[in-house]
Design an enzyme around this catalytic site. Structure first.
Site, short mmCIF file in Angstrom:
data_model
loop_
_atom_site.label_atom_id
_atom_site.label_comp_id
_atom_site.label_asym_id
_atom_site.label_seq_id
_atom_site.Cartn_x
_atom_site.Cartn_y
_atom_site.Cartn_z
N CYS A 1 -12.04 -8.84 3.12
CA CYS A 1 -11.14 -9.90 2.67
C CYS A 1 -11.62 -11.27 3.09
O CYS A 1 -11.26 -12.28 2.52
CB CYS A 1 -9.73 -9.68 3.20
SG CYS A 1 -8.96 -8.27 2.44
N GLN B 1 0.82 -1.22 0.00
CA GLN B 1 0.00 0.00 0.00
C GLN B 1 0.85 1.27 0.00
O GLN B 1 0.31 2.37 0.04
CB GLN B 1 -0.95 0.00 1.21
CG GLN B 1 -1.92 -1.18 1.22
CD GLN B 1 -3.05 -1.05 0.20
OE1 GLN B 1 -3.31 0.03 -0.34
NE2 GLN B 1 -3.74 -2.16 -0.10
C1 LIG Z 1 -3.57 -6.70 -1.33
C2 LIG Z 1 -2.56 -6.84 -0.27
C3 LIG Z 1 -1.78 -7.99 -0.16
C4 LIG Z 1 -1.98 -9.19 -1.06
O1 LIG Z 1 -1.56 -8.92 -2.37
P1 LIG Z 1 -1.94 -9.92 -3.55
O2 LIG Z 1 -1.06 -9.49 -4.68
O3 LIG Z 1 -3.39 -9.70 -3.82
O4 LIG Z 1 -1.65 -11.30 -3.11
C5 LIG Z 1 -0.83 -8.05 0.83
N1 LIG Z 1 -0.65 -7.01 1.66
C6 LIG Z 1 -1.37 -5.89 1.60
C7 LIG Z 1 -1.10 -4.79 2.54
C8 LIG Z 1 -2.36 -5.76 0.63
O5 LIG Z 1 -3.08 -4.65 0.59
#
Ligand SMILES: *Cc1c(COP(=O)(O)O)cnc(C)c1O
Length: 396
Positions: free
Chosen positions: A327, A181
């Site tokens: 989620c 993020q």
């Molecule tokens: C979306 C997300 C993930 C997982 O990522 P993917 O590529 O969908 O497996 C892991 N950590 C955070 C903070 C996320 O927002």
């Protein structure tokens, strides 16, 4: 009825940039050779991958050989946490993470507990920032790994990663950060950040789903999570997701173009939404520190409301947003992040995350702000909790 989509769920996933799609289509159509082959048609694909790696590395301030492509950030997080701990188990068996990590890290840590490791889950303060005093107390002689996210995906709060790195310097502890993020939302120089490992994901930065990367600092050894052929220097085998890798690199590059202007605009929109929601809707709170958060995130809790019904009502108007338990839909447990900042269950249940991207507009924000107050009012009218509250209040 749903003639348009108002997309405010960018922390969950994002719309791909057109430029990314175009580059990927070209790969799918024309560059289908096997990168590990002898013939030139495949070698050409190998160099396409290497160019993507160079571009990604340049945009992150690291060396290309420190980047390993994965199937996404879930895999990158799993690999970093499990791979590092298993590699270092002769050195110590204590791991530190936080209570508000993504499940990709939390559930990996729980797996390590089953394997005999000890994990300390450091709490966050009420404003959603790591409790640094508690963190310092958690560090021990047998600590081998720290994994703390750079930015929380639910409340957008920015965690003190540089301070963590600084604090454990010289202690021989690996530091991993889930930066899903953060990447694409700020100019990140990983070397300057100082972490040993960092995870990122394509689909959170207007790139494709199913591709991500793990940065592993040169010299750091971790165990494989996946076994097979010789791809990614034998550390992450499997025929490369070539189009995905190209899309990921392009997405980051494109997202970083004029980033400051884009983020200014996103911040302005976010503040506009927060100001209006707090002003126009009673019994609401903003979750997470207002200043120390990424520009695109607003997370509210509305008392006497159930998050899912709010999302369904918004969906009637084509507005996409998410609530605390997005989620793990199907589960009624409120978000561990909202509980982690100390919200009681009933307040955590009524949460709404609005996440904004460079494609979000003022018109969309106005549309949301036009619909939301009525939705909240209607839902409260049906809520026995609210009725209870009004009755009690009348007594005072
Ligand atoms: C979306 C997300 C993930 C997982 O990522 P993917 O590529 O969908 O497996 C892991 N950590 C955070 C903070 C996320 O927002």
């Amino acid at each position: 009825m749903k003639e348009k989509i108002i997309y405010f769920d960018n922390a969950a996933t994002t719309k791909m940039h057109d430029t990314v799609i175009e580059e990927m289509i070209d790969i799918y159509k024309n560059e289908y050779g096997n990168p590990s082959s002898v013939y030139d048609f495949g070698n050409r694909v190998k160099s396409i991958i290497e160019n993507a790696r160079i571009s990604l590395a340049n945009n992150l301030g690291v060396e290309p050989k420190e980047i390993y492509f994965t199937s996404g950030a879930t895999e990158a997080d799993n690999w970093a946490v499990l791979g590092a701990a298993r590699k270092l188990k002769n050195k110590g068996n204590h791991i530190i993470t936080s209570t508000i990590e993504h499940h990709a890290v939390l559930h990996s840590a729980e797996q390590l507990e089953k394997e005999g490791f000890e994990v300390t889950y450091v709490p966050v303060r009420a404003d959603g920032i790591l409790n640094f005093e508690e963190f310092k107390k958690a560090v021990r002689d047998d600590t081998i790994l720290i994994s703390v996210m750079a930015v929380n995906n639910e409340i957008g709060t920015i965690q003190p990663i540089r301070e963590i790195v600084e604090y454990v310097k010289g202690k021989n502890i690996l530091v991993h950060t889930d930066a899903v993020q953060l990447i694409g939302k700020a100019h990140v120089d990983i070397k300057e950040l100082g972490v040993d490992m960092l995870s990122l994901s394509g689909h959170k930065i207007h790139g494709p789903k199913g591709v991500g990367a793990l940065y592993i600092r040169k010299g750091v050894q971790i165990e494989n999570l996946i076994f097979g052929g010789g791809q990614e220097k034998k550390k992450r085998p499997g025929t490369e997701n070539v189009a995905g890798i190209v899309g990921l690199a392009k997405a980051l590059d494109q997202t970083l173009q004029n980033l400051d202007e884009k983020e200014d605009k996103i911040l302005e929109l976010r503040e506009y939404i927060i100001d209006n929601v707090l002003e126009r809707i009673p019994y609401v709170r903003l979750n997470g520190c207002r200043q120390n958060r990424i520009p695109g995130n607003a997370n509210f809790s509305f008392s006497f409301i159930e998050g899912e019904s709010m999302l369904l009502a918004l969906d009637m108007y084509g507005i996409c947003a998410s609530s605390g338990s997005a989620c793990t839909s199907g589960s009624l447990d409120p978000s561990h992040v909202l509980l982690g900042i100390g919200l009681p269950h009933e307040i955590a249940h009524g949460s709404l995350r609005i996440s904004i991207s460079e494609y979000s507009t003022k018109e969309e924000a106005d549309y949301l702000l036009e619909k939301l107050p009525n939705i909240i009012e209607k839902l409260r009218e049906m809520s026995p909790l609210y009725e209870d509250f009004l009755n009690k209040k009348g007594e005072y």
